[in-house]
Write an enzyme that holds these catalytic residues in place. Structure first.
Site, PDB file in Angstrom:
ATOM      1  N   GLU A 197       0.798  -1.246   0.026  1.00 42.25           N
ATOM      2  CA  GLU A 197       0.152   0.023  -0.091  1.00 42.25           C
ATOM      3  C   GLU A 197       0.612   1.392  -0.065  1.00 42.25           C
ATOM      4  O   GLU A 197       0.714   2.260  -0.603  1.00 42.25           O
ATOM      5  CB  GLU A 197      -1.075  -0.136   1.304  1.00 42.25           C
ATOM      6  CG  GLU A 197      -1.897  -1.179   1.037  1.00 42.25           C
ATOM      7  CD  GLU A 197      -2.894  -0.737  -0.112  1.00 42.25           C
ATOM      8  OE1 GLU A 197      -3.143   0.448  -0.454  1.00 42.25           O
ATOM      9  OE2 GLU A 197      -3.619  -1.468  -0.652  1.00 42.25           O
ATOM     10  N   TYR A 231      -5.988   6.903   3.814  1.00 45.18           N
ATOM     11  CA  TYR A 231      -6.326   6.026   2.741  1.00 45.18           C
ATOM     12  C   TYR A 231      -5.568   4.705   3.426  1.00 45.18           C
ATOM     13  O   TYR A 231      -6.222   3.835   3.406  1.00 45.18           O
ATOM     14  CB  TYR A 231      -5.876   6.551   1.230  1.00 45.18           C
ATOM     15  CG  TYR A 231      -5.642   5.140   0.351  1.00 45.18           C
ATOM     16  CD1 TYR A 231      -7.029   4.516   0.087  1.00 45.18           C
ATOM     17  CD2 TYR A 231      -4.586   4.584   0.221  1.00 45.18           C
ATOM     18  CE1 TYR A 231      -7.015   3.504  -0.735  1.00 45.18           C
ATOM     19  CE2 TYR A 231      -4.377   3.389  -0.544  1.00 45.18           C
ATOM     20  CZ  TYR A 231      -5.699   2.936  -0.996  1.00 45.18           C
ATOM     21  OH  TYR A 231      -5.677   1.637  -1.633  1.00 45.18           O
ATOM     22  N   ASP A 237      -9.722   4.889  -3.176  1.00 47.01           N
ATOM     23  CA  ASP A 237      -8.701   5.340  -3.829  1.00 47.01           C
ATOM     24  C   ASP A 237      -9.285   5.906  -5.024  1.00 47.01           C
ATOM     25  O   ASP A 237     -10.331   6.094  -5.249  1.00 47.01           O
ATOM     26  CB  ASP A 237      -7.420   4.362  -3.961  1.00 47.01           C
ATOM     27  CG  ASP A 237      -8.136   3.064  -4.925  1.00 47.01           C
ATOM     28  OD1 ASP A 237      -9.299   3.338  -5.452  1.00 47.01           O
ATOM     29  OD2 ASP A 237      -7.536   2.016  -5.420  1.00 47.01           O
TER      30      ASP A 237
END
Ligand code: SF4
Length: 594
Positions: free
Chosen positions: A73, A155, A173
């Site tokens: 990520e 996020y 996203d």
């Protein structure tokens, strides 16, 4: 008959258009419906990514490794899946867990990150690993706990919470923003619509499998609800989507016009010693490209230009202009005049020499690699080739003749699924393949016309030929991450890769837009001539001459058995492309790690 859009159940309930009953109950019902349809789609169509577990594994009780999810990520912030795969592989091989990463020198981490961009991420990655390792090696399993760690924002904390720990979290996203904007036809400009989008996602997250739901949303955006030409016909949420009713889903998300980026200028100086070593220095820890390595450059920043002539060189030498390179940062575009000189003597204070075989391992950001390449083509390519000597001749060139495959074919749906019967598949590669379609198209025929000709030639296989075209058209142009990742990985690891293709110019323009690797100054050669020369089978000699290839040291990859046989006859080593996994195995068989 009612117009189609009146018969559809769209997501307009959320815009206050639900007309009967309790709207929140209706809303929750539709949300549940969406989640369940999406999860069913994901079970079949999920992307296989190296940091993920599959839905089947999840159902068996396998759980993802939080370290790998966190690492992926962070890498995926601002970077594409294709670009990340190769870096992820290197990182987990070098540092299989957070303790190993914490124990690594920062310099090594920066070097391994070089080329991935946004280098503050690498510094935060290391700081985060240090902190987590110092706390016993366990990542927090809540958004709040994760947000206290360096480099983890809203996020990323949501993504890790959902994917690594299977806890409900609204993961939003760019892909998810696009899907939601379309589902609900959000007309507010995206920059202002984020709270509204998040609220929709929060309502949709299911109580079970929230991690798979988050990944399913991402996959839908990446493979079906794409920025251009969304494949609504294949979309599991089509019935819920208000944008598709409007007939113009590409209109969403609504964006304000982009402000032009300022253009900055400067110069870079590539000094080379007699033994090929290149003079480098380290940038200041703070600021743009902080802590990364560079060749001496003039003082450009996001706000000011640097000098652009050899008069600004850090020391006198016979500087020759070697070209101009362009690079686009987030907030500005940069053009650097590149100068090149051969020098003798010691490195000046704050500078060091990097030997030719060390350059590819330096923490050089892409802009600096471009500058060095402009002066010394090939200098930043790896000399530590992954090619191993084996019984076969060492492969020094790789030629992909699968341009159309990359553009039109989804390797997640291997040929073995398009044509399940092995005998039939072999026959197809031997007799029809896509090659014959290509030739007929090059002669100005449509797919349908080409198909009719092929069926006339091979009436016993009419069903198979029709089925192939149907599949091909239903699935194009779709996700081909794996094959692209293999190509990018080969380029990144320094292989000399040539991509042969007969793209029409508009297809090529589209491909260039979608795939950064096609725009690289080196590593990929695109031949537009192949379509014309293929039928006369002069292809092999032509390319040997055009690209300076050594047949015995060239691996030729094609989706046509006929071409593969022809290349073999010309002395090339050859591989038949059937799907990404098989290709990977074939490359490894040839001593090429991917
Ligand atoms: S129907 Fe089309 S626009 Fe709507 S979510 Fe699906 S792919 Fe996107």
């Amino acid at each position: 008959m009612a117009p189609a859009d009146q018969t559809r159940k769209t997501a307009s309930w959320d815009s206050g258009k639900a007309t009967s009953g309790d709207s929140s109950t209706a809303a929750s019902g539709v949300s549940d419906d969406i989640a369940s349809r999406l999860l069913s789609w994901y079970d079949v169509h999920h992307r296989e990514l190296p940091w993920r577990i599959t839905p089947i594994e999840h159902a068996r009780g396998v759980r993802p490794d939080p370290y790998r999810i966190w690492l992926s990520e962070v890498m995926l912030q601002q970077t594409t899946v294709e670009a990340v795969k190769a870096y992820f592989k290197v990182f987990v091989e070098k540092w299989p867990d957070v303790e190993a990463l914490a124990a690594a020198p920062t310099e090594d981490v920066m070097k391994a990150w070089a080329g991935l961009g946004y280098y503050s991420r690498a510094r935060n990655l290391k700081a985060c690993a240090d902190l987590v390792a110092a706390r016993g090696g366990r990542f927090p399993d809540t958004e709040t706990g994760l947000r206290e760690l360096p480099g983890i924002g809203a996020y990323t904390s949501a993504a890790i919470t959902a994917i690594a720990f299977d806890r409900p979290a609204a993961v939003v996203d760019g892909n998810v923003e696009r899907v939601i904007s379309r589902l609900f036809s959000i007309t507010t400009p995206l920059s202002e619509a984020k709270p509204e989008i998040r609220a929709h996602v929060e309502r949709m997250v299911p109580g079970t499998r929230p991690g798979d739901f988050a990944q399913a949303m991402m996959d839908l955006g990446a493979t079906i609800c794409t920025p251009r030409r969304p494949r609504c016909m294949l979309c599991p949420l089509r019935e819920d989507c208000s944008a598709v009713v409007s007939g113009d889903p590409e209109h969403f998300p609504v964006r304000l016009p982009k402000a032009d980026k300022p253009q900055r200028h400067g110069a870079a100086f590539v000094a080379v010693r007699a033994d090929g070593a290149i003079l480098l220095r380290k940038r200041a820890e703070k600021g743009l490209l902080g802590g990364m390595t560079e060749v001496p450059t003039t003082g450009w920043t996001a706000r000011i230009d640097g000098a652009t002539t050899e008069a600004a060189a850090p020391f006198p030498a016979d500087w020759r202009h070697a070209g101009r390179i362009a690079h686009v940062f987030t907030h500005f575009a940069l053009e650097l005049e590149v100068f090149h000189a051969h020098i003798k003597g010691d490195a000046a204070d704050g500078h060091f020499w990097s030997l030719a075989h060390e350059i590819s391992g330096e923490a050089l950001p892409t802009v600096m690699k471009k500058a060095i390449e402009a002066a010394i083509p090939g200098a930043t390519k790896s000399r530590r080739h992954t090619v191993q000597r084996g019984p076969m001749t060492e492969i020094r060139h790789i030629v992909f003749d699968i341009g159309r495959v990359l553009i039109h074919y989804d390797p997640n749906i291997p040929f073995s699924r398009l044509i399940p019967d092995a005998e039939e598949r072999k026959w197809f590669f031997d007799n029809v393949c896509t090659h014959d379609w290509n030739i007929e198209q090059d002669r100005g025929r449509t797919w349908e016309e080409a198909e009719a000709l092929l069926i006339a030639d091979h009436p016993d296989h009419a069903e198979n030929i029709r089925g192939f075209r149907r599949h091909w058209h239903e699935m194009v142009p779709h996700a081909y991450d794996d094959s692209v990742a293999i190509m990018v990985g080969l380029i990144e690891s320094g292989h000399d890769v040539t991509m042969l293709t007969n793209f029409a110019s508009d297809t090529l323009a589209e491909a260039r837009e979608r795939f950064d690797f096609l725009n690289r100054p080196r590593g990929v050669t695109i031949s537009g001539e192949i379509g014309m020369i293929k039928p006369d089978r002069g292809i092999y000699d032509h390319h040997i001459a055009a690209f300076g290839l050594e047949p015995a040291a060239t691996l030729f990859i094609d989706d046509s058995q006929k071409n593969v046989d022809g290349a073999k006859a010309a002395g090339w080593q050859s591989v038949l492309f059937t799907d990404a996994k098989a290709l990977q195995a074939d490359l490894e068989r040839h001593g090429i790690a991917t």
